[in-house]
Design a protein around this motif. Sequence first.
Motif, short mmCIF file in Angstrom:
data_model
loop_
_atom_site.label_atom_id
_atom_site.label_comp_id
_atom_site.label_asym_id
_atom_site.label_seq_id
_atom_site.Cartn_x
_atom_site.Cartn_y
_atom_site.Cartn_z
N ARG A 1 -6.97 3.73 -3.76
CA ARG A 1 -7.25 2.91 -2.54
C ARG A 1 -5.90 2.75 -1.62
N SER A 2 -4.96 2.69 -2.16
CA SER A 2 -3.95 2.63 -1.18
C SER A 2 -3.55 3.89 -0.38
N HIS B 1 0.78 -1.29 0.00
CA HIS B 1 0.09 -0.05 0.22
C HIS B 1 0.72 1.23 -0.06
N ASP C 1 -14.75 1.71 -4.90
CA ASP C 1 -14.97 0.52 -5.58
C ASP C 1 -16.00 0.58 -6.83
N ALA D 1 -14.19 1.56 -9.67
CA ALA D 1 -13.19 0.58 -10.14
C ALA D 1 -14.00 -0.21 -11.12
N ARG E 1 -14.14 4.57 0.10
CA ARG E 1 -13.72 3.16 -0.19
C ARG E 1 -14.95 2.64 -1.08
N ASP F 1 -6.40 1.59 -7.87
CA ASP F 1 -5.56 0.95 -6.68
C ASP F 1 -4.66 1.98 -6.20
N ARG F 2 -4.02 2.86 -6.64
CA ARG F 2 -3.37 3.87 -6.11
C ARG F 2 -3.99 4.64 -5.13
N TRP G 1 -13.37 -1.07 -15.06
CA TRP G 1 -12.63 -2.51 -15.18
C TRP G 1 -12.41 -2.97 -16.67
N ARG H 1 2.36 1.85 -3.49
CA ARG H 1 1.15 2.31 -4.23
C ARG H 1 0.96 3.67 -4.06
N CYS I 1 -1.40 -2.37 -11.65
CA CYS I 1 -2.14 -1.38 -10.79
C CYS I 1 -2.59 -0.13 -11.36
N ARG I 2 -3.82 -0.07 -11.07
CA ARG I 2 -4.43 1.02 -11.66
C ARG I 2 -4.58 2.41 -10.96
#
Length: 205
Positions: free
Chosen positions: A40-41, A20, A179, A182, A175, A37-38, A186, A23, A33-34
């Motif tokens: 989220r981290s 995390h 999500d 994302a 979050r 995703d970064r 996708w 990222r 790694c999108r």
Amino acid sequence: MSAVSAPHSCRIALATLRRHLRRALGRDPSPLCRRVDRARSRLVVALLLACAGALALATAVGLLAAQHGQSTALRTARHRHQVAAVTVGPALPIGTASTAEATWTYPLSDRHRGLVVVPDDIPVGGTVAVWVDDLGLLAAPPRPSADIVADAVSLGLMTLAGVSLSAGALYTVRRRGLDHRAGESWESDWERVEPLWSGRARGRG
């Protein structure tokens, strides 16, 4: 949890935290790694920092409350005096305690009279210790240190719980938004990443 699985779980948690952090700093070399995703981290790192900040704030609040309570108790104690009161009437039950009419002297030349809390079996003419102020009037005793510490700990825990719950609620809302984003992106992200991941892009080169 067994002694063997506990260190293994700790290693997994540390590895996840390091991932995390990489990222969040944009240093994850994985083509999978999108941007989401970064994000989220970064959100996970922000939550950890918020929890650490909540712990530091709660500790500071507790210490300040303890210091304030102790200084207030010391100031109050300077104006509290314990004297002997002599009962002049029988003990009468009131709720869970008993009281009796009593007299006491404070300062040396001033005589006072009033209801004081006494043991149930105290006889008329018995003696009981009471707390009075500088004028000789009945007053509450100085607060014990244990009560001050307990209140400071409670205040610190409430601060920790309040800040942590607020941070957790913000994390959950954010979050869920990530999500959802994302899930919507996708397919387009996979179309961009899949050739790099599978090696087809190199084959075409």
